[in-house]
Design an enzyme around this catalytic site. Structure first.
Site, mmCIF file in Angstrom:
data_model
loop_
_atom_site.group_PDB
_atom_site.id
_atom_site.type_symbol
_atom_site.label_atom_id
_atom_site.label_comp_id
_atom_site.label_asym_id
_atom_site.label_seq_id
_atom_site.Cartn_x
_atom_site.Cartn_y
_atom_site.Cartn_z
ATOM 1 N N ILE A 51 41.807 12.849 -75.618
ATOM 2 C CA ILE A 51 42.838 11.927 -76.111
ATOM 3 C C ILE A 51 43.741 12.637 -77.118
ATOM 4 O O ILE A 51 44.966 12.474 -77.104
ATOM 5 C CB ILE A 51 42.196 10.666 -76.706
ATOM 6 N N ASP A 65 41.083 21.759 -84.896
ATOM 7 C CA ASP A 65 40.009 21.541 -83.924
ATOM 8 C C ASP A 65 39.024 22.701 -84.016
ATOM 9 O O ASP A 65 39.432 23.860 -84.158
ATOM 10 C CB ASP A 65 40.576 21.450 -82.501
ATOM 11 N N GLY A 75 36.564 20.416 -77.675
ATOM 12 C CA GLY A 75 37.968 20.554 -77.276
ATOM 13 C C GLY A 75 38.224 21.862 -76.543
ATOM 14 O O GLY A 75 37.347 22.732 -76.457
ATOM 15 N N TYR A 93 26.346 5.694 -82.305
ATOM 16 C CA TYR A 93 27.762 6.013 -82.127
ATOM 17 C C TYR A 93 28.633 4.863 -82.630
ATOM 18 O O TYR A 93 29.532 5.053 -83.459
ATOM 19 C CB TYR A 93 28.059 6.306 -80.653
ATOM 20 N N LYS A 134 31.240 4.583 -86.141
ATOM 21 C CA LYS A 134 32.647 4.182 -86.093
ATOM 22 C C LYS A 134 32.891 2.976 -87.002
ATOM 23 O O LYS A 134 33.900 2.914 -87.714
ATOM 24 C CB LYS A 134 33.054 3.861 -84.660
ATOM 25 N N ILE A 177 25.178 4.989 -59.278
ATOM 26 C CA ILE A 177 25.470 3.677 -59.859
ATOM 27 C C ILE A 177 24.264 3.271 -60.689
ATOM 28 O O ILE A 177 23.167 3.088 -60.155
ATOM 29 C CB ILE A 177 25.732 2.627 -58.763
#
Length: 327
Positions: free
Chosen positions: A17, A36, A41, A145, A149, A210
């Site tokens: 992103i 970075d 990255g 996680y 945030k 799946i």
């Protein structure tokens, strides 16, 4: 704010992103500094700006950057983001996502930088109580996680009260797709996102897994809200403009407000690629909610955000162009 074009420091600008954000900023004539450490990255994804190698653990480097460049705002894309790994290694996530972000915010405040745009996540909501999910939905993350945030979001709110730090936190749902130029796209190792996994399965002639076919959804598979990475970048740009114009701290969801099941994504990928894709059912993964769909009307109303890629087929087509170029 500096007299010339605003200067934006993009943390994690060599990631998926972040690299799309850097490109968007440069196209809109912002000055860009990218920091970075290349832990996840890729140097080749950075298509402009001043690139500095290093991480948020290096406070001396941060001080040097803020002393050397006339930074007007900071965008943060440098979090670790694998849910399963966060469960296995929570301290790794708290160190990178929280402790090192404290280094950044402290340095910003010390240099009088008061604008921060934070890459957050729908994982702050946990198991949804109602669909679609609005920003006032209870915050109850079910993995480290999401907890990291949410911790940063709360920290930013407290820093606004204490220091006047203005921040906009953008809670993404499922980022997908690639830049229409085909020059930059998704390069995760390991890959955990459904659309690139499906397209990789096409290119390597292996079945797609799946995880769970017994969810309380129409076809038994999980339903997710997919938002194109360029639409995410556009929302960040609008958030940046809001802060540069003196706007206050806010939180926004970013999604298309439409859900697609795993089976629907695979079927659309078959149509886009014109290839057969074999799907193999496995057990559910722990912690996967049945349905995650955003109510992103607040971002549309207040930021004036209008996603270009509201059609999932177009999102998959852009990703397919990128993955074929890499194979």
């Amino acid at each position: 704010m500096s007299a010339s074009n605003p200067t934006v420091l993009v943390i994690g600008g060599a990631g998926y992103i972040g690299s799309h954000m850097v490109r968007e900023l440069i196209e809109k004539n912002y000055s860009v500094v990218v920091l970075d450490n290349f832990s996840t990255g890729h140097r080749q994804l950075v298509t402009g700006g001043q690139l500095i190698e290093g991480g948020l653990g290096n406070v001396d480097l941060l001080r040097d950057i803020f002393s050397k460049y006339p930074i007007d705002a900071v965008m943060h894309f440098a979090a670790f983001s694998l849910v399963g790994e966060s469960v296995q290694a929570p301290l790794k996530y708290y160190r990178n996502n929280v402790a090192e972000t404290i280094n950044l915010i402290e340095t910003m405040i010390g240099h009088g930088i008061k604008r921060f745009i934070f890459s957050s996540t729908a994982a702050v909501y946990g198991e949804p109580e109602k669909i679609p999910i609005a920003e006032n939905h209870p915050l109850n993350p079910t993995n480290p996680y999401g907890s990291t945030k949410l911790t940063v979001e709360r920290m930013l709110a407290d820093c606004d009260t204490a220091h006047g730090l203005k921040s906009i936190s953008l809670r993404y749902f499922n980022a997908a797709g690639a830049h229409p130029s085909g020059m930059i796209g998704e390069m995760h190792e390991p890959e955990s996102h459904l659309i690139p996994l499906v397209l990789r399965a096409v290119l390597s002639h292996v079945p797609i897994k799946i995880f769970g076919s017994d969810y309380p959804t129409p076809d038994g598979t999980c339903i997710r809200d997919y938002v194109h990475v360029c639409d995410l970048a556009q929302a960040h740009l609008l958030a940046l403009q809001t802060l540069l114009e003196g706007g206050g701290s806010q939180v926004f969801n970013l999604g298309n407000s439409v859900g697609f099941s795993v089976r629907q994504v695979i079927e659309l990928a078959r149509q886009v690629t014109g290839r057969a894709i074999e799907a193999v059912e496995h057990d559910r993964r722990p912690g996967d909610p049945a349905v995650l769909v955003a109510d992103s009307s607040k971002a549309r109303r207040i930021l004036g955000w209008s996603p270009v890629y509201e059609n999932l087929e177009a999102i998959i087509e852009s990703a397919w162009r990128w993955h074929r170029s890499q194979h």
